[in-house]
Design a protein around this motif. Sequence first.
Motif, PDB file in Angstrom:
ATOM      1  N   THR A   1       0.854  -1.182   0.000  1.00 27.80           N
ATOM      2  CA  THR A   1       0.000   0.000   0.000  1.00 27.80           C
ATOM      3  C   THR A   1       0.893   1.237   0.000  1.00 27.80           C
TER       4      THR A   1
ATOM      5  N   MET B   1       1.827  -4.329  -5.109  1.00 27.98           N
ATOM      6  CA  MET B   1       0.981  -3.200  -4.727  1.00 27.98           C
ATOM      7  C   MET B   1      -0.487  -3.462  -5.059  1.00 27.98           C
ATOM      8  N   ILE B   2      -1.324  -3.351  -4.018  1.00 27.67           N
ATOM      9  CA  ILE B   2      -2.764  -3.511  -4.216  1.00 27.67           C
ATOM     10  C   ILE B   2      -3.523  -2.231  -3.894  1.00 27.67           C
TER      11      ILE B   2
ATOM     12  N   LEU C   1      -3.126   2.189  -3.820  1.00 22.89           N
ATOM     13  CA  LEU C   1      -2.343   3.382  -4.150  1.00 22.89           C
ATOM     14  C   LEU C   1      -3.176   4.623  -3.886  1.00 22.89           C
TER      15      LEU C   1
ATOM     16  N   CYS D   1       1.889  -1.103 -12.010  1.00 22.43           N
ATOM     17  CA  CYS D   1       1.149  -1.681 -10.869  1.00 22.43           C
ATOM     18  C   CYS D   1       0.138  -2.690 -11.420  1.00 22.43           C
TER      19      CYS D   1
ATOM     20  N   LEU E   1      -2.908  -3.771  -9.023  1.00 22.49           N
ATOM     21  CA  LEU E   1      -3.561  -2.718  -8.241  1.00 22.49           C
ATOM     22  C   LEU E   1      -5.069  -2.946  -8.163  1.00 22.49           C
TER      23      LEU E   1
ATOM     24  N   LEU F   1      -7.583   2.329  -5.935  1.00 18.04           N
ATOM     25  CA  LEU F   1      -6.932   3.585  -6.289  1.00 18.04           C
ATOM     26  C   LEU F   1      -7.682   4.728  -5.622  1.00 18.04           C
TER      27      LEU F   1
ATOM     28  N   SER G   1      -6.558  -1.030 -17.049  1.00 17.59           N
ATOM     29  CA  SER G   1      -6.427  -0.913 -15.595  1.00 17.59           C
ATOM     30  C   SER G   1      -7.114  -2.066 -14.868  1.00 17.59           C
TER      31      SER G   1
ATOM     32  N   VAL H   1      -7.881  -1.915 -11.702  1.00 17.80           N
ATOM     33  CA  VAL H   1      -8.470  -1.310 -10.503  1.00 17.80           C
ATOM     34  C   VAL H   1      -9.942  -1.690 -10.379  1.00 17.80           C
TER      35      VAL H   1
END
Length: 460
Positions: free
Chosen positions: A298, A322-323, A325, A344, A347, A350, A384, A386
């Motif tokens: 993080t 990284m999960i 940001l 990332c 990720l 976000l 992405s 996310v």
Amino acid sequence: MISSKKMDRISNLPEALISHILSFLPTEESALTSVLSKKWRYLFADRPNLDFDGSGIRSHPDTCEWEMADTLRVFTRFVDRVLVLQGNSTLDDFSLKCGHGVDPVCVTNWILNVLERGVSDLDLHFNLVGVCLPSEVFMSKSLVRLRIESQNVIPMEVEDVFLPKLETLYLNKVMLGNCGDCFEKVTSGCHVLEELVLINVYSDFWNRSVSSKTLKRLILSCIDYDKNPDSVSFDTPNVVFLEYYDYVAGKYPKVKFNSLVEASIDLAMTSEQHGLASYEHLVGDVTDFLMGIRNVQTLNISANTLEVLTFCCDHIPVFHNMIGLTIQTRKSGWESLPTLFKKCPNLETLVFDGLSHTFTVKCMDVDGCLCKFSGEVPTCLSSSPVKVLKILRFGDSGVEKETDLIKHFLETMPQLEQLMIYYDTLFDDSVIELSSELKSFPTKASPSCEIQVIFGDPSS
């Protein structure tokens, strides 16, 4: 009021139990019980923890000078009396807060007294001029926790550091004499240190080195001078939490954060670097630092750091772990975000702390920004991963402008499952209108995305 019968019952308790009960009260309040009877006269001093607060003595502008001087004398005599009453008994916790007017010599003597008695928790807060902390503070076999905080920079002569039991060290505005690389010297003398907080700690301004195999939490803030350090190193393989505030260093010889879980980074360019910044030539390079933190799960980065990634970074490494940001924004460009997002791949969450965005020439390139000025979809958004997008402080840069940006995210991010917008507005209708507008937006890349507009500020 306590009845005489109840008072008798309390007085009949064992003295050790009474002293234990009094230890939960502030020292000055527990001292008031000394007038109850002869038995109670000195019981308040028979406690393993002491706290003295003389920080507010000069906080009343209507108090005349002689009254202030008399209050200071009373405070000083009270501390002296309690320490005399305790003799050489073992002390666990000692907390001292001192404001202007308290005699620095007395302060030094009090600190030396509790150190000699094996205090394990030492908490010092100062707002006075002239105090120089004794070097014995860093030569204690008993200290487990040490906190020194000052409104003004206070000096300490540090010849050696030997704190074999210290687990937590917090220093704020301390000048550590002429001990070279003070960070390295301090950490090398703390063999079981787990938490280190250094805020505006001065000695060697140009070289910073933190080395510890036991450290788990590290907070380092060195953003006080508009100068680039020559060298910054971290050999801290077991740190799981990091907060780091500094100017870009000339080099990062070693950055080792193998176990890092959460980090907040605020790296800034100096005024000189801002004047030289261009897209053609880097004015610094934080690549080695980023390589050292690439295992983080993080990450929270400041608006300063966004600029640094643009003008002081040769390349951004891949952050496989990284999960989460969080990006803090202000009136600056987002040129570094497309590359960062691509690095990332896993990720999930976000967070934009504000949606402040400034147009730059890079906005015209499809992968030069996140905005839609180029007329094409940035690949960092269309690919992405996310799932959760959060917008904090919505509306700070203009409701209409930020709404357009959010719609742009909705129509380009295919994996979105949840959009949460925190709108701190005086009008409930504004929240309802925004929610309705976004929920009815027809061209979502992820039609099943749940949209929530939440009234208020999540940080309050």
